[in-house]
Design a protein around this motif. Structure first.
Motif, short mmCIF file in Angstrom:
data_model
loop_
_atom_site.label_atom_id
_atom_site.label_comp_id
_atom_site.label_asym_id
_atom_site.label_seq_id
_atom_site.Cartn_x
_atom_site.Cartn_y
_atom_site.Cartn_z
N ARG A 95 35.52 37.05 45.52
CA ARG A 95 34.57 38.11 45.86
C ARG A 95 35.04 38.90 47.07
NH1 ARG A 95 33.26 36.34 41.08
NH2 ARG A 95 32.77 34.25 41.73
N GLN A 149 37.19 41.16 44.49
CA GLN A 149 36.12 42.05 44.05
C GLN A 149 35.95 43.24 45.00
OE1 GLN A 149 32.58 40.25 42.51
NE2 GLN A 149 31.36 42.09 42.77
N PHE A 159 34.25 44.41 40.29
CA PHE A 159 33.44 43.35 39.69
C PHE A 159 34.13 42.72 38.48
CE2 PHE A 159 30.19 42.76 36.31
CZ PHE A 159 29.52 41.67 36.84
N TYR A 162 27.87 39.72 40.23
CA TYR A 162 26.79 40.70 40.31
C TYR A 162 25.99 40.53 41.60
CZ TYR A 162 22.87 43.65 39.08
OH TYR A 162 21.91 44.63 39.10
N HIS A 179 27.94 42.23 44.07
CA HIS A 179 27.91 43.68 43.81
C HIS A 179 26.65 44.33 44.40
CE1 HIS A 179 28.46 47.46 41.65
NE2 HIS A 179 27.23 47.34 41.21
N ASN A 213 26.73 42.98 48.57
CA ASN A 213 27.95 43.15 49.36
C ASN A 213 27.97 42.15 50.52
OD1 ASN A 213 30.42 44.48 49.42
ND2 ASN A 213 29.79 45.74 51.14
#
Length: 193
Positions: A120, A124, A129, A162, A165, A168
């Motif tokens: 992440r 990410q 994502f 998610y 996302h 953050n």
């Protein structure tokens, strides 16, 4: 002609201590990769550290609560589905039953931190994502031949992705990942000893 040994065959050759050290080494490797790749992708390390936000509201509602709910669903599925569908070659059983509860807590914290920082925090944040979620699922290669475990890790990967996302916030994903791994680790420790 002999068949190629499976991952389960290779794992059976390891002692419990060797298996545990392999887990720690793989997590250390994830952190080294995150550091090296992060050197190239972040302008400053300060940019990376801003991803850790101690927002208790987000951590609770987007990390802890979903983590507990995922574990509850997983435990229900473990009760309803045949054991062979959840069999990962005995790795989780051996790993979690060979150590103490405090060690389960430490191990699952190391796993949650290292995997979330890499997948992440670094991947990410810089590649999005989809890339992070797919790579996270692929890293759990031992699940690729077990459709229930594969589906579970893919859904988990996209779910945690998610969460990141929309918030953050790495503290959210670390909390979710840690909650899931810790509670399932304790479940395995209690149930399979």
């Amino acid at each position: 002609m002999s068949r190629k040994p499976t991952q389960a065959d290779l794992v059976k050759q390891l002692s419990d201590k060797e298996l545990l050290w392999n887990v720690y080494l793989s997590q250390g490797l994830f952190l080294v990769i995150a550091y090296i790749v992060g050197l190239f992708l972040f302008n400053e390390w300060g940019d990376f550290w801003t991803l850790f936000q101690f927002n208790t509201h987000e951590i609770f509602w987007f990390g802890l609560v979903p983590g507990v709910m995922i574990v509850l669903v997983d435990i229900i599925m473990l009760q309803l589905l045949p054991g062979r569908l959840y069999d990962d070659g005995g790795i989780n059983r051996r790993l979690f039953t060979s150590i103490s509860i405090p060690h389960v807590a430490l191990l699952t914290l190391v796993v949650a931190l290292s995997e979330e920082v890499l997948f992440r925090g670094v991947i990410q944040t810089n590649f999005g994502f989809w890339v992070a979620s797919i790579l996270f699922a692929l890293v759990h290669v031992r699940y690729l031949r077990k459709w229930v475990l594969l589906l579970s890790v893919v859904l988990l990967s996209f779910g945690i992705g998610y969460m990141y996302h929309i918030t953050n916030n790495l503290m959210v994903t670390i909390t979710a990942h840690y909650t899931i791994d810790l509670l399932l680790g304790v479940y395995y420790w209690k149930k399979m000893r």
